[in-house]
Design a protein around this motif. Structure first.
Motif, mmCIF file in Angstrom:
data_model
loop_
_atom_site.group_PDB
_atom_site.id
_atom_site.type_symbol
_atom_site.label_atom_id
_atom_site.label_comp_id
_atom_site.label_asym_id
_atom_site.label_seq_id
_atom_site.Cartn_x
_atom_site.Cartn_y
_atom_site.Cartn_z
ATOM 1 N N SER A 1 0.829 -1.202 0.000
ATOM 2 C CA SER A 1 0.000 0.000 0.000
ATOM 3 C C SER A 1 0.867 1.257 0.000
ATOM 4 C CB SER A 1 -0.928 -0.003 1.214
ATOM 5 O OG SER A 1 -1.665 1.181 1.287
ATOM 6 N N GLY A 2 1.912 1.255 0.811
ATOM 7 C CA GLY A 2 2.833 2.385 0.846
ATOM 8 C C GLY A 2 3.532 2.590 -0.481
ATOM 9 N N GLN A 3 3.974 1.491 -1.102
ATOM 10 C CA GLN A 3 4.631 1.576 -2.415
ATOM 11 C C GLN A 3 3.672 2.126 -3.460
ATOM 12 O OE1 GLN A 3 5.835 -2.478 -3.044
ATOM 13 N NE2 GLN A 3 7.606 -2.329 -1.674
ATOM 14 N N ARG A 4 2.440 1.659 -3.421
ATOM 15 C CA ARG A 4 1.452 2.112 -4.409
ATOM 16 C C ARG A 4 1.060 3.564 -4.185
ATOM 17 N NH1 ARG A 4 -2.275 -3.199 -5.758
ATOM 18 N NH2 ARG A 4 -0.595 -4.306 -6.837
ATOM 19 N N LEU A 5 0.995 3.988 -2.938
ATOM 20 C CA LEU A 5 0.710 5.387 -2.655
ATOM 21 C C LEU A 5 1.831 6.267 -3.212
ATOM 22 C CD1 LEU A 5 -1.097 7.529 -1.317
ATOM 23 C CD2 LEU A 5 0.234 7.175 0.784
ATOM 24 N N ILE B 1 -8.893 6.467 -8.540
ATOM 25 C CA ILE B 1 -8.047 5.295 -8.363
ATOM 26 C C ILE B 1 -8.737 4.345 -7.387
ATOM 27 C CG2 ILE B 1 -6.619 6.319 -6.534
ATOM 28 C CD1 ILE B 1 -4.197 4.832 -7.879
ATOM 29 N N SER B 2 -8.575 3.069 -7.602
ATOM 30 C CA SER B 2 -9.230 2.056 -6.788
ATOM 31 C C SER B 2 -8.631 2.001 -5.383
ATOM 32 C CB SER B 2 -9.079 0.692 -7.460
ATOM 33 O OG SER B 2 -9.385 -0.344 -6.567
ATOM 34 N N ALA B 3 -9.491 2.011 -4.383
ATOM 35 C CA ALA B 3 -9.045 1.838 -2.994
ATOM 36 C C ALA B 3 -8.477 0.435 -2.807
ATOM 37 C CB ALA B 3 -10.208 2.069 -2.030
ATOM 38 N N ASP B 4 -9.109 -0.538 -3.432
ATOM 39 C CA ASP B 4 -8.626 -1.920 -3.329
ATOM 40 C C ASP B 4 -7.231 -2.049 -3.940
ATOM 41 O OD1 ASP B 4 -11.049 -3.781 -2.360
ATOM 42 O OD2 ASP B 4 -11.841 -2.186 -3.616
ATOM 43 N N TYR B 5 -6.989 -1.355 -5.046
ATOM 44 C CA TYR B 5 -5.666 -1.372 -5.666
ATOM 45 C C TYR B 5 -4.638 -0.706 -4.750
ATOM 46 C CZ TYR B 5 -1.704 -0.283 -8.575
ATOM 47 O OH TYR B 5 -0.412 -0.164 -9.037
ATOM 48 N N LEU B 6 -4.949 0.492 -4.266
ATOM 49 C CA LEU B 6 -3.992 1.217 -3.419
ATOM 50 C C LEU B 6 -3.629 0.420 -2.168
ATOM 51 C CD1 LEU B 6 -4.867 5.035 -3.407
ATOM 52 C CD2 LEU B 6 -2.827 3.917 -4.313
ATOM 53 N N LEU B 7 -4.551 -0.357 -1.665
ATOM 54 C CA LEU B 7 -4.308 -1.124 -0.440
ATOM 55 C C LEU B 7 -3.691 -2.491 -0.703
ATOM 56 C CD1 LEU B 7 -7.553 -0.182 1.493
ATOM 57 C CD2 LEU B 7 -5.238 0.689 1.886
ATOM 58 N N SER C 1 4.464 16.125 -4.637
ATOM 59 C CA SER C 1 5.455 15.900 -3.585
ATOM 60 C C SER C 1 4.705 15.408 -2.349
ATOM 61 C CB SER C 1 6.194 17.200 -3.261
ATOM 62 O OG SER C 1 5.295 18.136 -2.689
ATOM 63 N N GLN C 2 5.445 14.889 -1.384
ATOM 64 C CA GLN C 2 4.803 14.502 -0.132
ATOM 65 C C GLN C 2 4.150 15.712 0.526
ATOM 66 O OE1 GLN C 2 7.696 12.484 2.335
ATOM 67 N NE2 GLN C 2 7.339 10.519 1.331
ATOM 68 N N VAL C 3 4.802 16.847 0.437
ATOM 69 C CA VAL C 3 4.260 18.074 1.027
ATOM 70 C C VAL C 3 2.961 18.469 0.342
ATOM 71 C CG1 VAL C 3 4.673 20.555 1.389
ATOM 72 C CG2 VAL C 3 6.505 18.898 1.833
ATOM 73 N N LYS C 4 2.936 18.405 -0.995
ATOM 74 C CA LYS C 4 1.738 18.780 -1.755
ATOM 75 C C LYS C 4 0.577 17.827 -1.436
ATOM 76 C CE LYS C 4 -0.666 20.866 -4.964
ATOM 77 N NZ LYS C 4 -1.289 22.146 -4.707
ATOM 78 N N TYR D 1 3.052 6.604 5.788
ATOM 79 C CA TYR D 1 2.203 5.760 4.945
ATOM 80 C C TYR D 1 3.053 5.087 3.868
ATOM 81 C CZ TYR D 1 -1.924 8.246 6.816
ATOM 82 O OH TYR D 1 -2.895 8.793 7.617
ATOM 83 N N GLU D 2 3.877 5.891 3.192
ATOM 84 C CA GLU D 2 4.672 5.372 2.088
ATOM 85 C C GLU D 2 5.729 4.363 2.548
ATOM 86 O OE1 GLU D 2 6.218 8.553 -0.332
ATOM 87 O OE2 GLU D 2 4.214 9.125 -1.015
ATOM 88 N N ASN D 3 6.213 4.496 3.753
ATOM 89 C CA ASN D 3 7.197 3.561 4.298
ATOM 90 C C ASN D 3 6.548 2.322 4.904
ATOM 91 O OD1 ASN D 3 9.426 5.127 3.598
ATOM 92 N ND2 ASN D 3 9.241 6.358 5.457
ATOM 93 N N GLY D 4 5.219 2.252 4.879
ATOM 94 C CA GLY D 4 4.512 1.099 5.407
ATOM 95 C C GLY D 4 4.468 1.053 6.919
ATOM 96 N N LYS D 5 4.796 2.182 7.575
ATOM 97 C CA LYS D 5 4.774 2.214 9.041
ATOM 98 C C LYS D 5 3.352 2.275 9.582
ATOM 99 C CE LYS D 5 9.326 4.255 9.651
ATOM 100 N NZ LYS D 5 10.081 5.402 10.120
ATOM 101 N N HIS D 6 2.469 2.941 8.829
ATOM 102 C CA HIS D 6 1.070 3.077 9.228
ATOM 103 C C HIS D 6 0.186 2.868 8.014
ATOM 104 C CE1 HIS D 6 2.252 4.747 13.104
ATOM 105 N NE2 HIS D 6 3.031 5.597 12.467
ATOM 106 N N LEU D 7 -0.968 2.325 8.237
ATOM 107 C CA LEU D 7 -1.959 2.190 7.191
ATOM 108 C C LEU D 7 -2.635 3.540 6.989
ATOM 109 C CD1 LEU D 7 -3.347 0.207 5.294
ATOM 110 C CD2 LEU D 7 -4.940 -0.320 7.144
ATOM 111 N N ILE D 8 -2.850 3.902 5.757
ATOM 112 C CA ILE D 8 -3.464 5.190 5.450
ATOM 113 C C ILE D 8 -4.817 5.312 6.153
ATOM 114 C CG2 ILE D 8 -4.502 4.346 3.305
ATOM 115 C CD1 ILE D 8 -3.916 7.157 2.108
ATOM 116 N N ALA D 9 -5.130 6.488 6.615
ATOM 117 C CA ALA D 9 -6.398 6.746 7.302
ATOM 118 C C ALA D 9 -7.561 6.701 6.305
ATOM 119 C CB ALA D 9 -6.357 8.103 8.003
#
Length: 151
Positions: A81-85, A134-140, A95-98, A113-121
């Motif tokens: 999920s982090g990689q796909r995000l 974009i598909s939520a199922d795909y992102l996860l 950017s991450q900031v944007k 989120y991107e490092n896989g430390k936490h699941l996206i809210a």
């Protein structure tokens, strides 16, 4: 966001809120709060409900009327999920900031989120998927296809 579909799924199967709260191992009152969106349901609970009803998260979020995808993982893969995000963010030249600004959060949250430390809210996932189709199922990491949803 998901109240209509959760209620519809529950009523179509003639299941009580008490049954679902037991499944999620939470108090019935809390489930009621989720179903009315007084409290945002965590993705882990949405995933459990998705699996229980055998429907996609995209269906629960009303992004599609396709009930389920052919090849679906039951578990959310936090690292994938982090990689796909991150891939999504770069594909959209954000950017991450944007991205953090768009979601009304801060850059370290996106980095986690991107490092896989936490699941996206849940609300952040919903906003991204809704805005970018974009598909939520795909992102996860639950599916590999489709990546993008038909508008």
């Amino acid at each position: 966001m998901y109240t209509d579909r959760l209620r519809e799924l529950r009523n179509n199967k003639n299941i009580t809120q008490a049954t679902l709260s037991s499944l999620l191992e939470i108090h019935e009152y809390v489930y009621g709060q989720y179903e009315r969106e007084y409290v945002i349901i965590p993705l882990k609970h949405l995933n459990t409900l998705s699996n229980y009803f055998n429907v996609s998260l995209d269906y629960i979020f009303e992004f599609t009327n396709t009930i389920n995808y052919e090849y679906t993982n039951t578990e959310i893969n936090c690292l994938l999920s982090g990689q796909r995000l991150k891939e999504f963010r770069k594909d959209n030249k954000l950017s991450q900031v944007k991205l953090a600004t768009l979601l009304n959060t801060v850059q370290p949250v996106i980095a986690n989120y991107e490092n896989g430390k936490h699941l996206i809210a849940t609300p952040f996932l919903y906003q991204i998927c809704k805005k970018y189709s974009i598909s939520a199922d795909y992102l996860l990491g639950k599916i590999d296809s489709p990546k993008y949803l038909n508008k």
